[in-house]
Scaffold this motif. Structure first.
Motif, PDB file in Angstrom:
ATOM      1  N   ALA A 192       0.816  -1.214   0.000  1.00  0.00           N
ATOM      2  CA  ALA A 192       0.000   0.000   0.000  1.00  0.00           C
ATOM      3  C   ALA A 192       0.853   1.268   0.000  1.00  0.00           C
ATOM      4  CB  ALA A 192      -0.925  -0.001   1.216  1.00  0.00           C
ATOM      5  N   GLY A 220      -2.733  -4.746  -0.731  1.00  0.00           N
ATOM      6  CA  GLY A 220      -2.666  -3.414  -0.161  1.00  0.00           C
ATOM      7  C   GLY A 220      -3.589  -2.398  -0.805  1.00  0.00           C
ATOM      8  N   LYS A 221      -4.417  -2.832  -1.740  1.00  0.00           N
ATOM      9  CA  LYS A 221      -5.267  -1.865  -2.452  1.00  0.00           C
ATOM     10  C   LYS A 221      -6.516  -1.474  -1.665  1.00  0.00           C
ATOM     11  CE  LYS A 221      -3.599  -3.098  -7.036  1.00  0.00           C
ATOM     12  NZ  LYS A 221      -3.921  -3.653  -8.371  1.00  0.00           N
TER      13      LYS A 221
END
Length: 309
Positions: free
Chosen positions: A138, A269-270
């Protein structure tokens, strides 16, 4: 002469260092007490593959629990983060004390002392933690995570051998083994949210062994106990598995107020789900529940359930 108090633990250098802290604190509380260390090698220590294949974090505790339940030891020392929260403690056992909490933050170890933001694209970060991998994806998607398990000493040896360019390790762990000088940067919890139970050592006894329970209860730190109770209930309500990137920490203020921050990530991590709750009149366990439910309202359960394990 009274029989020595037998303390069972994992056999890694860090685990043995943790036991030395317990022995030192016990000797202050009970001058003249005799203790004996019973080291065991757990399946999690022997296995170098994906922990999910062994059933997750319980792989680091089941042999220790077995020794305690079999009467081969009187007291077990655990890192709380390694004790599964999605199931009860083994029947007949209880946490008799939570030691005062150590640093909960993660640290970057880089041979040339670079910080996380200074690492060039393609830098290989040695870690097998899904929590760290998701957060790096992220915040620093240009970095590459390479699988690396083992105790902190063995991971540092692998770094020195060139198997990775940098490592992420717990600050408390490096401090416990006397290698805090390897730290390049201590990461703020906003940049790398810690695992549930970070920095907490717990003492586990057989429930019916009142003599041992009474001996160690005086080591309990009430502030740490409150934080731990909130965090473990948070994880229990989420029912997260070992491949689910879940992070969070509770914080007891000097004036008695208690808060908790919890986060759930998608592995890439999106997606980042975030909740921050204050206890007010709530018990620590209710605070953990409230924080988990706030994340569930954002879709945390569907996110967790959708991750293969």
């Amino acid at each position: 002469m009274a029989e020595p108090l037998r303390i069972v633990t994992r056999s890694s250098p860090m685990a043995l260092a943790q036991v030395e802290r317990v022995r030192a604190e016990l000797s202050v509380l009970h001058p003249g007490i005799r203790t004996e260390v019973v080291p065991v090698t757990t399946s999690g220590d022997r296995w170098t593959g994906d922990l999910a294949a062994l059933g997750g974090k319980g792989a680091f505790t089941k042999e220790v629990d077995a020794a305690l339940l079999a009467g081969e030891a009187d007291l077990a020392v655990h890192c709380l983060k390694d004790v599964p929260a999605d199931r009860p403690l083994p029947a007949g056992t209880v946490f008799a004390a939570h030691l005062a909490r150590d640093d909960i933050r993660d640290a970057l170890v880089h041979p040339r002392g670079l910080t996380l933001d200074e690492l060039p694209a393609g830098t290989r970060i040695g870690t097998s933690s899904v929590r760290r991998i998701a957060q790096l994806a992220a915040s620093h998607p240009h970095l590459v995570c390479v699988p690396m398990r083992g105790n902190a000493n063995s991971r540092l040896a692998k770094l020195d051998a060139g198997e990775a360019d940098a490592l992420l390790l717990a600050v408390s762990g490096l401090e416990r083994i006397g290698l805090a000088d390897r730290i390049s940067e201590v990461l703020d919890v906003a940049a790398m949210c810690p695992p549930i139970g970070a920095g907490i050592l717990v003492l586990q006894c057989r429930e019916d062994d009142t003599a041992t329970v009474d001996t160690v209860t005086g080591l309990n730190d009430p502030r740490t106990w409150r934080e731990a109770a909130a965090e473990r209930m948070f994880l229990h309500v989420l029912q997260g598995h070992c491949n689910a990137p879940i992070a969070g920490y509770a914080r007891a203020e000097d004036d008695g107020r208690l808060s908790m921050r919890g986060r759930v990530f998608s592995p890439d991590g999106k997606r980042v789900l975030d909740a921050h709750e204050w206890a007010g009149a709530l018990s620590p366990e209710d605070l953990g529940t409230s924080t988990a439910l706030a994340l569930k309202r954002q879709g945390a359960q569907e996110l967790i359930d959708g991750i293969a394990h």
